[in-house]
Design an enzyme around this catalytic site. Structure first.
Site, short mmCIF file in Angstrom:
data_model
loop_
_atom_site.label_atom_id
_atom_site.label_comp_id
_atom_site.label_asym_id
_atom_site.label_seq_id
_atom_site.Cartn_x
_atom_site.Cartn_y
_atom_site.Cartn_z
N HIS A 166 0.89 -1.19 0.01
CA HIS A 166 0.06 -0.07 -0.04
C HIS A 166 0.79 1.25 0.09
CE1 HIS A 166 0.50 -0.19 4.44
NE2 HIS A 166 0.44 1.20 4.34
N ASP A 222 -0.09 -7.65 1.37
CA ASP A 222 0.44 -6.24 1.64
C ASP A 222 1.99 -6.35 1.60
OD1 ASP A 222 0.55 -3.57 1.55
OD2 ASP A 222 -0.16 -3.33 3.74
N SER A 277 4.13 2.41 8.04
CA SER A 277 4.10 1.10 7.09
C SER A 277 5.27 0.69 6.60
CB SER A 277 3.09 1.67 6.21
OG SER A 277 1.72 1.58 6.70
#
Length: 319
Positions: free
Chosen positions: A125, A180, A275
């Site tokens: 992402h 992810d 992230s």
């Protein structure tokens, strides 16, 4: 309502220097999940029975406590959220993912993990600006400890990203944000030095890390805003069943042992901007920060992409 968000953030900073005013960017929810009655909390085990992560940081943490007791103004300024400031070279495998805007600014959006001289792992992402409506040049910075120093950090390097290989089954809109993970191919080599080392990635032979004490690290948002110094915080690794019981208050969490590893150590939490950064267990990178509560309160486990499950995919794409 509980909102789960990919832990990505924008910090606008001058190109190559990284310092300057931090401006809050935009984020988008993965989903808004309904509530059910809460379930019993995770049964913890004593810290003294857990494995000690990566390095012995006891002396450093004792120094921080002594400084706070001395009243030097550091009290209450602990980060990842409720974590600690690292020291130079503490996380040699840590990378920062940046995008270059048309205004001549670098945007720090995510963390990453240095795999070898030409590749960096991050969360899929984190590549939304590469594949979305807004296409921006990507860069990777390594050997960075203090963002305000930029490339003046000893041993630091910054290289351009040639292209990103997202996992073919990544789905940011599906429950649990499956697969992810993204492998960034660089245009020029990263060189190992005192502050930069290639990561040792977890393999299936390393096991599931359940009930271990691990560490997350990153430059994401803290309770005091965006930090200059790379932050870290401890994470206890529950079993997937224990993690799912936490997230059972959400209608559809989508957490699976094959794809995910969870971390919980209240009130420590990853947050926007963390992230793609590493969850380090012992000397190996076991996870990549993927998603968690938008409040970053530490009340629920952070959810990481389980690196060992993608060992074959990573090796196949290291070309």
């Amino acid at each position: 309502m509980i909102t789960t968000l990919p832990i990505i953030a924008l910090a606008l900073v001058p190109a190559l220097a990284f310092n300057g005013d931090h401006l809050i960017g935009t984020t988008a929810t993965i989903s808004e999940l309904g509530l059910r009655p809460s379930v019993s909390a995770l049964s913890m085990i004593p810290v003294e029975k857990m494995d000690i992560p990566q390095q012995d940081w006891t002396d450093r943490l004792n120094e921080e406590e002594e400084e706070e007791e001395a009243g030097d103004g550091n009290s209450g300024k602990q980060f990842v959220v409720k974590g600690h400031s690292s020291y130079p070279g503490m996380f040699q495998h840590q990378a920062a993912i940046l995008v270059n805007t048309s205004g001549g600014f670098m945007q720090i959006i995510c963390g990453g993990v240095i795999v070898d001289s030409m590749h960096v792992l991050t969360a899929a992402h984190c590549t939304l600006y590469m594949y979305g409506n807004l296409t921006l040049p990507y860069f990777v910075a390594v050997g960075i400890h203090n963002l305000s120093m930029g490339l003046l950090n000893p041993g630091s390097q910054m290289v351009a990203v040639d292209y990103a290989i997202n996992h073919p089954r990544y789905d940011r809109d599906a429950p649990g944000v499956p697969n992810d993970i993204s492998l960034l191919r660089l245009t020029t080599n990263i060189t190992e030095n005192k502050y930069v080392k290639f990561a040792q990635l977890a393999t299936p032979a390393d096991g599931d890390f359940h009930h271990k004490l691990c560490v997350l690290s990153g430059w994401g948002y803290t309770e005091n805003g965006l930090p200059d110094i790379l932050q870290f915080g401890y994470q206890f690794i529950p079993t997937i069943d224990e993690c799912r019981r936490f997230w059972a208050i959400a209608d559809d969490h989508g957490i699976t042992k094959k794809r995910h590893i969870c971390g919980y150590y209240y009130p420590t939490s990853g947050c926007f901007g963390d992230s793609g950064g590493p969850l380090t267990c012992g000397n190996v990178v076991a996870g990549l920060e993927s998603w968690g509560l938008s409040s970053c309160s530490g009340c629920m486990p952070d959810v990481f992409t389980r690196v060992s499950s993608y060992h074959n995919w990573i090796q196949k794409n290291l070309v």
